[in-house]
Write an enzyme that holds these catalytic residues in place. Structure first.
Site, PDB file in Angstrom:
ATOM      1  NE  ARG A 153       6.573  -2.482  13.077  1.00 37.57           N
ATOM      2  CZ  ARG A 153       7.496  -2.908  12.213  1.00 37.57           C
ATOM      3  NH1 ARG A 153       7.724  -2.242  11.080  1.00 37.57           N
ATOM      4  NH2 ARG A 153       8.180  -3.992  12.440  1.00 37.57           N
TER       5      ARG A 153
ATOM      6  CE  LYS B 279       5.916  -3.016   2.329  1.00 42.17           C
ATOM      7  NZ  LYS B 279       6.797  -4.105   2.801  1.00 42.17           N
TER       8      LYS B 279
ATOM      9  CG  PHE C 125      15.274  -9.344   2.131  1.00 41.26           C
ATOM     10  CD1 PHE C 125      14.771  -8.052   2.271  1.00 41.26           C
ATOM     11  CD2 PHE C 125      15.738 -10.003   3.258  1.00 41.26           C
ATOM     12  CE1 PHE C 125      14.733  -7.434   3.508  1.00 41.26           C
ATOM     13  CE2 PHE C 125      15.696  -9.386   4.513  1.00 41.26           C
ATOM     14  CZ  PHE C 125      15.195  -8.096   4.639  1.00 41.26           C
TER      15      PHE C 125
ATOM     16  CG  ASN D 173       5.276  -7.178   4.093  1.00 39.03           C
ATOM     17  OD1 ASN D 173       5.490  -6.314   3.238  1.00 39.03           O
ATOM     18  ND2 ASN D 173       5.867  -7.166   5.273  1.00 39.03           N
TER      19      ASN D 173
ATOM     20  CE1 TYR E  53      11.513  -1.179   3.462  1.00 39.81           C
ATOM     21  CE2 TYR E  53      11.251  -0.588   1.157  1.00 39.81           C
ATOM     22  CZ  TYR E  53      10.711  -1.024   2.354  1.00 39.81           C
ATOM     23  OH  TYR E  53       9.369  -1.303   2.442  1.00 39.81           O
TER      24      TYR E  53
ATOM     25  CB  THR F 258       8.053  -8.424   9.277  1.00 43.16           C
ATOM     26  OG1 THR F 258       8.369  -7.343  10.157  1.00 43.16           O
ATOM     27  CG2 THR F 258       8.617  -8.167   7.890  1.00 43.16           C
TER      28      THR F 258
HETATM   29  P1  DAT Z   1       9.287  -4.291   8.653  1.00 41.83           P
HETATM   30  O1  DAT Z   1       8.703  -3.922   7.297  1.00 41.83           O
HETATM   31  O2  DAT Z   1       8.310  -5.079   9.467  1.00 41.83           O
HETATM   32  O3  DAT Z   1       9.861  -3.121   9.400  1.00 41.83           O
HETATM   33  P2  DAT Z   1      11.975  -5.042   7.890  1.00 41.83           P
HETATM   34  O4  DAT Z   1      12.314  -3.586   8.066  1.00 41.83           O
HETATM   35  O5  DAT Z   1      12.833  -6.046   8.543  1.00 41.83           O
HETATM   36  O6  DAT Z   1      10.468  -5.314   8.363  1.00 41.83           O
HETATM   37  O7  DAT Z   1      11.920  -5.410   6.352  1.00 41.83           O
HETATM   38  C1  DAT Z   1      11.391  -4.499   5.415  1.00 41.83           C
HETATM   39  C2  DAT Z   1      10.614  -5.257   4.367  1.00 41.83           C
HETATM   40  O8  DAT Z   1      11.484  -6.152   3.677  1.00 41.83           O
HETATM   41  C3  DAT Z   1       9.509  -6.162   4.918  1.00 41.83           C
HETATM   42  O9  DAT Z   1       8.301  -5.460   5.145  1.00 41.83           O
HETATM   43  C4  DAT Z   1       9.381  -7.182   3.856  1.00 41.83           C
HETATM   44  C5  DAT Z   1      10.793  -7.335   3.328  1.00 41.83           C
HETATM   45  N1  DAT Z   1      11.459  -8.487   3.951  1.00 41.83           N
HETATM   46  C6  DAT Z   1      11.847  -8.600   5.247  1.00 41.83           C
HETATM   47  N2  DAT Z   1      12.399  -9.796   5.479  1.00 41.83           N
HETATM   48  C7  DAT Z   1      12.372 -10.453   4.292  1.00 41.83           C
HETATM   49  C8  DAT Z   1      12.792 -11.739   3.858  1.00 41.83           C
HETATM   50  N3  DAT Z   1      13.369 -12.597   4.683  1.00 41.83           N
HETATM   51  N4  DAT Z   1      12.584 -12.075   2.555  1.00 41.83           N
HETATM   52  C9  DAT Z   1      12.012 -11.202   1.701  1.00 41.83           C
HETATM   53  N5  DAT Z   1      11.585  -9.980   2.040  1.00 41.83           N
HETATM   54  C10 DAT Z   1      11.761  -9.613   3.317  1.00 41.83           C
HETATM   55 MG    MG Z   2      11.484  -1.930   9.066  1.00 40.61          MG
END
Ligand code: DAT
Ligand code: MG
Length: 133
Positions: free
Chosen positions: A89, A13, A61, A116, A53, A95
């Site tokens: 993963r 990112k 978020f 992240n 996304y 995450t």
């Molecule tokens: P992952 O990236 O592990 O698949 P995700 O698909 O639930 O997780 O979320 C996508 C991204 O969104 C994640 O890498 C970081 C951001 N994110 C997730 N939960 C969040 C939160 N509670 N607050 C802010 N950003 C968040």
């Molecule tokens: Mg995801």
């Protein structure tokens, strides 16, 4: 592709690129014997990020996530090997960096869930979708 070989989509990112850890991250996947089959340095458009996304569009978020991912260039990669989705993963860690151990990428290189530094597909199906995008 050999039987059972999978592909996953991993992207560093904008903050990971700014942190200067692109080489360190690629090295970890190479050391693990993942095969790099495609790589692109790009500044993803809002439109593309919204598609990537789309499953999260109702989360609070989501707007901030799209803005953050659009804030600078990313490194988009496709890695291929047996069970690469799950292993990838595991190497990323949870995450939220606060929930994961040192020794994972999230555990070693970042602090906040909203920053992240790296994405990895969570299933073979989502990898297919993300690679096509
Ligand atoms: P992952 O990236 O592990 O698949 P995700 O698909 O639930 O997780 O979320 C996508 C991204 O969104 C994640 O890498 C970081 C951001 N994110 C997730 N939960 C969040 C939160 N509670 N607050 C802010 N950003 C968040
Ligand atoms: Mg995801």
């Amino acid at each position: 592709m050999a039987p059972n070989t999978e592909r996953t989509f991993i992207s560093i990112k904008p903050d990971g690129v700014q942190q200067g850890i692109v080489g360190d991250i690629i090295k970890q996947f190479e050391q693990k014997c993942f095969h790099l089959v495609a790589m692109k340095f790009l500044h993803a458009s809002e439109e593309l990020l919204k598609q990537h996304y789309t499953d999260l569009k109702d989360r609070p978020f989501y707007p901030g996530l799209v803005k953050y991912m659009n804030s600078g260039p990313i490194v988009a990669m496709v890695w291929e090997v047996l069970r690469v989705v799950k292993t990838g993963r595991l190497m990323l860690g949870e995450t939220n960096p606060a929930d994961t151990k040192p020794g994972t990428i999230h555990g070693d290189f970042c602090i906040r869930v909203g920053r992240n530094i790296i994405h990895g597909s969570d299933s073979v199906e989502s990898a297919q979708k993300e690679i096509n995008l």
